[in-house]
Design a protein around this motif. Structure first.
Motif, PDB file in Angstrom:
ATOM      1  N   UNK A   1      95.507 -33.499 -38.174  1.00  0.00           N
ATOM      2  CA  UNK A   1      96.516 -33.699 -37.136  1.00  0.00           C
ATOM      3  C   UNK A   1      97.046 -32.343 -36.658  1.00  0.00           C
ATOM      4  N   UNK A   2      97.313 -32.240 -35.368  1.00  0.00           N
ATOM      5  CA  UNK A   2      97.822 -30.992 -34.795  1.00  0.00           C
ATOM      6  C   UNK A   2      99.199 -31.206 -34.183  1.00  0.00           C
ATOM      7  N   UNK A   3      99.889 -30.118 -33.948  1.00  0.00           N
ATOM      8  CA  UNK A   3     101.227 -30.191 -33.365  1.00  0.00           C
ATOM      9  C   UNK A   3     101.123 -30.065 -31.845  1.00  0.00           C
ATOM     10  N   UNK A   4     101.812 -30.978 -31.130  1.00  0.00           N
ATOM     11  CA  UNK A   4     101.803 -30.962 -29.676  1.00  0.00           C
ATOM     12  C   UNK A   4     103.223 -30.761 -29.158  1.00  0.00           C
ATOM     13  N   UNK A   5     103.333 -30.058 -28.045  1.00  0.00           N
ATOM     14  CA  UNK A   5     104.642 -29.852 -27.429  1.00  0.00           C
ATOM     15  C   UNK A   5     105.219 -31.185 -26.937  1.00  0.00           C
ATOM     16  N   UNK A   6     106.524 -31.348 -27.093  1.00  0.00           N
ATOM     17  CA  UNK A   6     107.207 -32.520 -26.531  1.00  0.00           C
ATOM     18  C   UNK A   6     107.511 -32.234 -25.062  1.00  0.00           C
ATOM     19  N   UNK A   7     108.318 -31.209 -24.805  1.00  0.00           N
ATOM     20  CA  UNK A   7     108.433 -30.682 -23.441  1.00  0.00           C
ATOM     21  C   UNK A   7     107.201 -29.805 -23.231  1.00  0.00           C
ATOM     22  N   UNK A   8     106.450 -29.988 -22.129  1.00  0.00           N
ATOM     23  CA  UNK A   8     105.182 -29.283 -21.951  1.00  0.00           C
ATOM     24  C   UNK A   8     105.302 -27.768 -22.114  1.00  0.00           C
ATOM     25  N   UNK A   9     104.270 -27.164 -22.701  1.00  0.00           N
ATOM     26  CA  UNK A   9     104.298 -25.729 -22.980  1.00  0.00           C
ATOM     27  C   UNK A   9     104.428 -24.900 -21.715  1.00  0.00           C
ATOM     28  N   UNK A  10     103.924 -25.414 -20.569  1.00  0.00           N
ATOM     29  CA  UNK A  10     104.023 -24.617 -19.341  1.00  0.00           C
ATOM     30  C   UNK A  10     105.471 -24.440 -18.888  1.00  0.00           C
ATOM     31  N   UNK A  11     106.345 -25.331 -19.337  1.00  0.00           N
ATOM     32  CA  UNK A  11     107.774 -25.179 -19.029  1.00  0.00           C
ATOM     33  C   UNK A  11     108.334 -23.941 -19.719  1.00  0.00           C
ATOM     34  N   UNK A  12     108.027 -23.803 -21.000  1.00  0.00           N
ATOM     35  CA  UNK A  12     108.472 -22.627 -21.750  1.00  0.00           C
ATOM     36  C   UNK A  12     107.834 -21.357 -21.189  1.00  0.00           C
ATOM     37  N   UNK A  13     106.550 -21.433 -20.861  1.00  0.00           N
ATOM     38  CA  UNK A  13     105.841 -20.248 -20.360  1.00  0.00           C
ATOM     39  C   UNK A  13     106.492 -19.716 -19.086  1.00  0.00           C
ATOM     40  N   UNK A  14     106.896 -20.626 -18.201  1.00  0.00           N
ATOM     41  CA  UNK A  14     107.558 -20.163 -16.979  1.00  0.00           C
ATOM     42  C   UNK A  14     108.911 -19.525 -17.309  1.00  0.00           C
ATOM     43  N   UNK A  15     109.670 -20.148 -18.194  1.00  0.00           N
ATOM     44  CA  UNK A  15     110.969 -19.595 -18.556  1.00  0.00           C
ATOM     45  C   UNK A  15     110.831 -18.209 -19.170  1.00  0.00           C
ATOM     46  N   UNK A  16     109.823 -18.018 -20.035  1.00  0.00           N
ATOM     47  CA  UNK A  16     109.593 -16.694 -20.626  1.00  0.00           C
ATOM     48  C   UNK A  16     109.221 -15.675 -19.545  1.00  0.00           C
ATOM     49  N   UNK A  17     108.437 -16.120 -18.553  1.00  0.00           N
ATOM     50  CA  UNK A  17     107.975 -15.196 -17.512  1.00  0.00           C
ATOM     51  C   UNK A  17     109.113 -14.693 -16.642  1.00  0.00           C
ATOM     52  N   UNK A  18     110.226 -15.422 -16.616  1.00  0.00           N
ATOM     53  CA  UNK A  18     111.373 -15.018 -15.802  1.00  0.00           C
ATOM     54  C   UNK A  18     112.378 -14.194 -16.598  1.00  0.00           C
ATOM     55  N   UNK A  19     112.052 -13.955 -17.873  1.00  0.00           N
ATOM     56  CA  UNK A  19     112.957 -13.172 -18.706  1.00  0.00           C
ATOM     57  C   UNK A  19     114.138 -13.964 -19.214  1.00  0.00           C
ATOM     58  N   UNK A  20     113.971 -15.295 -19.292  1.00  0.00           N
ATOM     59  CA  UNK A  20     115.077 -16.148 -19.732  1.00  0.00           C
ATOM     60  C   UNK A  20     115.360 -16.023 -21.224  1.00  0.00           C
ATOM     61  N   UNK A  21     114.448 -15.399 -21.971  1.00  0.00           N
ATOM     62  CA  UNK A  21     114.672 -15.233 -23.405  1.00  0.00           C
ATOM     63  C   UNK A  21     114.366 -16.502 -24.166  1.00  0.00           C
ATOM     64  N   UNK A  22     114.997 -16.671 -25.324  1.00  0.00           N
ATOM     65  CA  UNK A  22     114.702 -17.821 -26.167  1.00  0.00           C
ATOM     66  C   UNK A  22     115.244 -19.104 -25.533  1.00  0.00           C
ATOM     67  N   UNK A  23     114.624 -20.210 -25.890  1.00  0.00           N
ATOM     68  CA  UNK A  23     115.051 -21.509 -25.372  1.00  0.00           C
ATOM     69  C   UNK A  23     115.774 -22.282 -26.460  1.00  0.00           C
ATOM     70  N   UNK A  24     116.692 -23.140 -26.046  1.00  0.00           N
ATOM     71  CA  UNK A  24     117.400 -23.996 -26.984  1.00  0.00           C
ATOM     72  C   UNK A  24     117.413 -25.409 -26.431  1.00  0.00           C
ATOM     73  N   UNK A  25     117.611 -26.372 -27.317  1.00  0.00           N
ATOM     74  CA  UNK A  25     117.678 -27.754 -26.867  1.00  0.00           C
ATOM     75  C   UNK A  25     118.189 -28.668 -27.971  1.00  0.00           C
ATOM     76  N   UNK A  26     118.696 -29.813 -27.559  1.00  0.00           N
ATOM     77  CA  UNK A  26     119.210 -30.804 -28.510  1.00  0.00           C
ATOM     78  C   UNK A  26     118.056 -31.619 -29.060  1.00  0.00           C
ATOM     79  N   UNK A  27     118.030 -31.765 -30.391  1.00  0.00           N
ATOM     80  CA  UNK A  27     117.039 -32.625 -31.028  1.00  0.00           C
ATOM     81  C   UNK A  27     117.751 -33.838 -31.613  1.00  0.00           C
ATOM     82  N   UNK A  28     117.283 -35.013 -31.220  1.00  0.00           N
ATOM     83  CA  UNK A  28     117.985 -36.247 -31.538  1.00  0.00           C
ATOM     84  C   UNK A  28     117.933 -36.595 -33.021  1.00  0.00           C
TER      85      UNK A  28
END
Length: 259
Positions: A1-28
């Motif tokens: 079994x492999x690990x898959x992104x919940x929010x698509x990885x391309x979302x994070x990639x774009x945020x990193x490309x803009x210099x947004x730094x680390x991402x945070x989010x609520x986990x239920x």
């Protein structure tokens, strides 16, 4: 079994490309805010690297073509050219992974695993729709206070890029609405209970569209949809979530750090 992104990885990639730094989010499930990329270990290597990767690639492509990868989205409407099978399967994949991770309302999406993997073409148990966040007008004081965190246009409007998955702000015993946000794009998956008749589903969709003003139904027999602005901003969409008793202390702490 492999690990898959919940929010698509391309979302994070774009945020990193803009210099947004680390991402945070609520986990239920753990009931807390975490940093980093949310993933779930629930798919085989072939499914993750081939079948599901192709769905992510398709979604990224149509979102790029529609101009959603921007730090301040100001369009009042946008035309999206789509393949219903690929788009709906991608949305179901994101919804399913989110429900698996949170262990909430999984029964609404667990039944679509074969649809997600392309083994079934039965799209009768759900509907999908799309809309746009309207830009938020900031006051001069708000621009001074938050302008370093948000890209604001010369007229004082902000509509930032972020990714978020949540439930619709209303309850029904007959269907559930999962909301997937990528930038200013809002997608809803309306998943019905399995025993509903076709005429009842039509009635429920009409009721849903009255509640979710501005959302446009994406139809199976079409390949293009004109998506329009809804009456809500990105802040409006998070209001109910941020006011939840289990979330509010974390939001207060974040606010204190940023002020």
């Amino acid at each position: 079994m492999t690990r898959e992104h919940i929010i698509p990885s391309f979302t994070y990639e774009y945020q990193y490309s803009t210099g947004s730094g680390k991402t945070i989010g609520w986990q239920e499930k753990p009931q807390k805010i975490i940093s980093g990329e949310a993933k779930i270990k629930d798919v085989c290597s072939h499914c993750n690297s081939v079948v599901l990767c192709e769905l992510d690639g398709y979604a990224k492509n149509i979102l790029e073509q529609s101009g959603f990868f921007t730090q301040c989205f100001l369009k009042e409407h946008v035309n999206i050219n789509y393949n219903y099978s690929l788009l709906s399967r991608w949305l179901l994949k994101v919804a399913f992974n989110s429900s698996r991770a949170s262990e909430k309302k999984l029964f609404f999406f667990d039944k679509y695993k074969d649809v997600i993997l392309g083994k079934s073409s039965d799209f009768s148990g759900f509907a999908i729709s799309a809309g746009l966040f309207k830009p938020l007008k900031l006051t001069a004081l708000e621009i001074e206070k938050y302008g370093h965190q948000l890209e604001v246009d010369p007229s004082g409007y902000a509509n930032p890029f972020f990714g978020r998955i949540s439930w619709g702000d209303f309850e029904s015993s007959e269907y559930s609405v999962k909301q997937i946000v990528i930038g200013a794009a809002i997608f809803h998956i309306i998943a019905f209970n399995g025993d509903l008749l076709r005429d009842r589903k039509k009635i429920l969709i009409k009721e849903y569209l009255k509640i979710c003003k501005g959302m446009t139904l994406i139809r199976k027999n079409k390949s293009k949809v004109n998506v329009i602005q809804t009456p809500i901003t990105f802040l409006d969409s998070m209001k109910n979530h941020m006011l939840r008793p289990e979330v509010e202390p974390y939001m207060r702490e974040l606010s204190e750090k940023n002020n």
